[in-house]
Design an enzyme around this catalytic site. Structure first.
Site, PDB file in Angstrom:
ATOM      1  N   ASN A  19       9.338  15.362   0.345  1.00 15.13           N
ATOM      2  CA  ASN A  19       9.120  16.764   0.719  1.00 15.13           C
ATOM      3  C   ASN A  19       9.825  17.642  -0.307  1.00 15.13           C
ATOM      4  OD1 ASN A  19       9.248  19.390   2.178  1.00 15.13           O
ATOM      5  ND2 ASN A  19       8.493  18.165   3.893  1.00 15.13           N
ATOM      6  N   ASN A  45      -3.331  16.842   8.938  1.00 14.77           N
ATOM      7  CA  ASN A  45      -4.190  17.824   8.276  1.00 14.77           C
ATOM      8  C   ASN A  45      -5.621  17.745   8.798  1.00 14.77           C
ATOM      9  OD1 ASN A  45      -1.908  18.272   6.856  1.00 14.77           O
ATOM     10  ND2 ASN A  45      -2.585  17.281   4.976  1.00 14.77           N
ATOM     11  N   VAL A  46      -6.260  18.906   8.843  1.00 16.35           N
ATOM     12  CA  VAL A  46      -7.641  18.966   9.332  1.00 16.35           C
ATOM     13  C   VAL A  46      -8.609  19.226   8.176  1.00 16.35           C
ATOM     14  CG1 VAL A  46      -6.915  19.766  11.631  1.00 16.35           C
ATOM     15  CG2 VAL A  46      -7.452  21.466   9.867  1.00 16.35           C
ATOM     16  N   ASP A  47      -8.082  19.254   6.935  1.00 14.49           N
ATOM     17  CA  ASP A  47      -8.887  19.726   5.794  1.00 14.49           C
ATOM     18  C   ASP A  47      -9.866  18.694   5.228  1.00 14.49           C
ATOM     19  OD1 ASP A  47      -7.221  18.048   4.206  1.00 14.49           O
ATOM     20  OD2 ASP A  47      -5.852  19.696   3.763  1.00 14.49           O
ATOM     21  N   GLU A 105      11.620  20.066   0.391  1.00 11.99           N
ATOM     22  CA  GLU A 105      12.952  20.441   0.886  1.00 11.99           C
ATOM     23  C   GLU A 105      13.350  19.539   2.040  1.00 11.99           C
ATOM     24  OE1 GLU A 105      11.775  24.432   1.826  1.00 11.99           O
ATOM     25  OE2 GLU A 105      11.077  23.844   3.818  1.00 11.99           O
ATOM     26  N   GLY A 141       5.252  15.573   2.996  1.00 13.03           N
ATOM     27  CA  GLY A 141       4.762  16.959   3.061  1.00 13.03           C
ATOM     28  C   GLY A 141       4.580  17.498   4.461  1.00 13.03           C
ATOM     29  N   THR A 142       5.459  17.078   5.373  1.00 16.42           N
ATOM     30  CA  THR A 142       5.401  17.670   6.719  1.00 16.42           C
ATOM     31  C   THR A 142       6.784  18.204   7.089  1.00 16.42           C
ATOM     32  OG1 THR A 142       5.048  17.255   9.081  1.00 16.42           O
ATOM     33  CG2 THR A 142       5.598  15.338   7.745  1.00 16.42           C
ATOM     34  N   HIS A 167      -4.809  15.692  14.390  1.00 18.96           N
ATOM     35  CA  HIS A 167      -5.154  17.052  14.838  1.00 18.96           C
ATOM     36  C   HIS A 167      -6.626  17.400  14.630  1.00 18.96           C
ATOM     37  CE1 HIS A 167      -0.593  18.160  14.407  1.00 18.96           C
ATOM     38  NE2 HIS A 167      -0.854  17.412  15.452  1.00 18.96           N
TER      39      HIS A 167
HETATM   40  P1  OAD Z   1       4.109  22.772   7.674  1.00 20.44           P
HETATM   41  O1  OAD Z   1       3.529  23.978   7.035  1.00 20.44           O
HETATM   42  O2  OAD Z   1       4.914  22.964   8.889  1.00 20.44           O
HETATM   43  O3  OAD Z   1       5.047  22.025   6.639  1.00 20.44           O
HETATM   44  C1  OAD Z   1       4.635  21.762   5.329  1.00 20.44           C
HETATM   45  C2  OAD Z   1       5.759  20.996   4.654  1.00 20.44           C
HETATM   46  O4  OAD Z   1       5.299  20.625   3.373  1.00 20.44           O
HETATM   47  C3  OAD Z   1       7.049  21.793   4.462  1.00 20.44           C
HETATM   48  O5  OAD Z   1       8.132  21.011   4.923  1.00 20.44           O
HETATM   49  C4  OAD Z   1       7.127  22.010   2.940  1.00 20.44           C
HETATM   50  O6  OAD Z   1       8.444  21.964   2.450  1.00 20.44           O
HETATM   51  C5  OAD Z   1       6.341  20.825   2.440  1.00 20.44           C
HETATM   52  N1  OAD Z   1       5.670  21.024   1.137  1.00 20.44           N
HETATM   53  C6  OAD Z   1       5.016  22.115   0.659  1.00 20.44           C
HETATM   54  N2  OAD Z   1       4.476  21.857  -0.549  1.00 20.44           N
HETATM   55  C7  OAD Z   1       4.773  20.569  -0.844  1.00 20.44           C
HETATM   56  C8  OAD Z   1       4.504  19.705  -1.945  1.00 20.44           C
HETATM   57  N3  OAD Z   1       3.798  20.097  -3.003  1.00 20.44           N
HETATM   58  N4  OAD Z   1       4.998  18.441  -1.882  1.00 20.44           N
HETATM   59  C9  OAD Z   1       5.732  18.018  -0.825  1.00 20.44           C
HETATM   60  N5  OAD Z   1       6.021  18.786   0.234  1.00 20.44           N
HETATM   61  C10 OAD Z   1       5.550  20.033   0.230  1.00 20.44           C
HETATM   62  O7  OAD Z   1       2.913  21.738   7.891  1.00 20.44           O
HETATM   63  P2  OAD Z   1       2.854  20.472   8.846  1.00 20.44           P
HETATM   64  O8  OAD Z   1       4.151  19.773   8.941  1.00 20.44           O
HETATM   65  O9  OAD Z   1       1.668  19.703   8.439  1.00 20.44           O
HETATM   66  O10 OAD Z   1      -0.873  21.890  13.808  1.00 20.44           O
HETATM   67  O11 OAD Z   1       2.549  21.171  10.240  1.00 20.44           O
HETATM   68  C11 OAD Z   1       2.328  20.371  11.355  1.00 20.44           C
HETATM   69  C12 OAD Z   1       1.351  21.043  12.281  1.00 20.44           C
HETATM   70  O12 OAD Z   1       1.788  22.365  12.584  1.00 20.44           O
HETATM   71  C13 OAD Z   1      -0.033  21.264  11.667  1.00 20.44           C
HETATM   72  O13 OAD Z   1      -0.872  20.152  11.751  1.00 20.44           O
HETATM   73  C14 OAD Z   1      -0.566  22.395  12.491  1.00 20.44           C
HETATM   74  C15 OAD Z   1       0.652  23.273  12.476  1.00 20.44           C
HETATM   75  O14 OAD Z   1       0.758  24.214  13.448  1.00 20.44           O
HETATM   76  C16 OAD Z   1      -1.827  22.461  14.552  1.00 20.44           C
HETATM   77  O15 OAD Z   1      -2.474  23.405  14.179  1.00 20.44           O
HETATM   78  C17 OAD Z   1      -1.990  21.807  15.888  1.00 20.44           C
END
Ligand code: OAD
Length: 255
Positions: free
Chosen positions: A217, A102-104, A219, A191-192, A119
């Site tokens: 996660n 996360n970048v937040d 799902e 959460g990824t 990132h």
């Molecule tokens: P994603 O948006 O791909 O995935 C988010 C994950 O969080 C999903 O698997 C959801 O099921 C899960 N999720 C959502 N809400 C949740 C909650 N309350 N508790 C638990 N899980 C939850 O995000 P990232 O995996 O972070 O990169 O994405 C990876 C990278 O892809 C990011 O850093 C970004 C993006 O493109 C760049 O911009 C380089």
């Protein structure tokens, strides 16, 4: 107490070396949009139009408008229970590493120590031409930006967001530390979607090095079939339950 939570808590012994990898899902309860899924950012925009060096070279205004919108959105968000539990673990465990995609900046705002940001940060900027007078990156938390695209205060050229775009390399120093952190007792991925590399490969690396691995996660993801233990549900609730269980174990003197 749910036995899934119990199993994870049992591995989180006081002297355990703990590494947690987080993604956008940990910030979802704070109101920060995720990337994939029904309401994800990549449903509305194509990554190659906004998150690549080519996109920036083509249309810096468009890219900055999107980052400025995200910065405003994130500035209005607060860390949630998931960030808070992880921040408290970063104090409690001597060997604790938090790796985030996360970048937040919400892990830092919750007080987490030594965050490894794979990132980059949306709150940092860099000179687009890497002018000799400027540092590699610097902090800029101005919200909203008064001028888009913003200019470099050192050379008056363009500046870019301090994030890692698709096709760019991750800071080698950070990457080395991420790999080192897979040498741990417990590796937790939270959460990824586990589809973006190299972050997605860390869990496998930890597994090969003998760590107990778990996923939290909403799902199932590609990591679910790899880990020792997959817990499905909101991170902010499951982490709070695990933390509560750890408190009970400490209180009962079993640790
Ligand atoms: P994603 O948006 O791909 O995935 C988010 C994950 O969080 C999903 O698997 C959801 O099921 C899960 N999720 C959502 N809400 C949740 C909650 N309350 N508790 C638990 N899980 C939850 O995000 P990232 O995996 O972070 O990169 O994405 C990876 C990278 O892809 C990011 O850093 C970004 C993006 O493109 C760049 O911009 C380089």
């Amino acid at each position: 107490m749910n036995k899934d939570v119990d199993l994870l808590a049992k591995h989180l012994t006081p002297n355990a070396r703990v590494t947690v990898l987080t993604g956008a899902g940990v910030s979802a309860a704070s109101g920060v949009p995720t990337f994939r899924g029904a309401d994800g950012l990549w449903k509305q925009h194509r990554p190659e139009q906004l998150a690549t060096p080519e996109a920036f070279a083509r249309d810096p205004r468009l890219v900055w408008e999107w980052y400025d919108w995200r910065r405003q959105r994130i500035a209005a968000c607060r860390p949630n229970g998931a960030h808070e539990v992880l921040a408290s673990w970063s104090e409690r465990y001597t060997n604790f590493t938090l790796i985030t995609q996360n970048v937040d900046g919400l892990h830092e705002r919750a007080g987490t120590h030594h965050v490894l940001r794979m990132h980059g940060s949306i709150w940092e900027v860099a000179c687009w031409t890497r002018c000799a007078a400027s540092p590699l990156r610097w902090q800029d938390e101005t919200v909203p930006l008064p001028v888009i695209p913003p200019r470099c205060s050192y050379c008056d050229g363009l500046i870019r967001p301090g994030v890692v775009w698709f096709g760019e390399a991750i800071d080698p120093g950070i990457l080395t530390r991420c790999h080192e952190a897979t040498r741990c007792d417990v590796f937790l991925t939270v959460g990824t979607s586990a589809v973006v590399y190299p972050a997605a490969s860390l869990v496998q690396e930890a597994l090969m090095r003998g760590a107990f691995t778990a996923e939290i996660n909403l799902e199932a993801t590609p990591a679910s079939s790899l880990v020792d233990h997959a817990l499905h549900g909101p991170a902010e609730i499951i982490l709070a339950e695990v933390d509560e269980r750890l408190g009970l174990l400490r209180g009962s003197g079993s640790r």
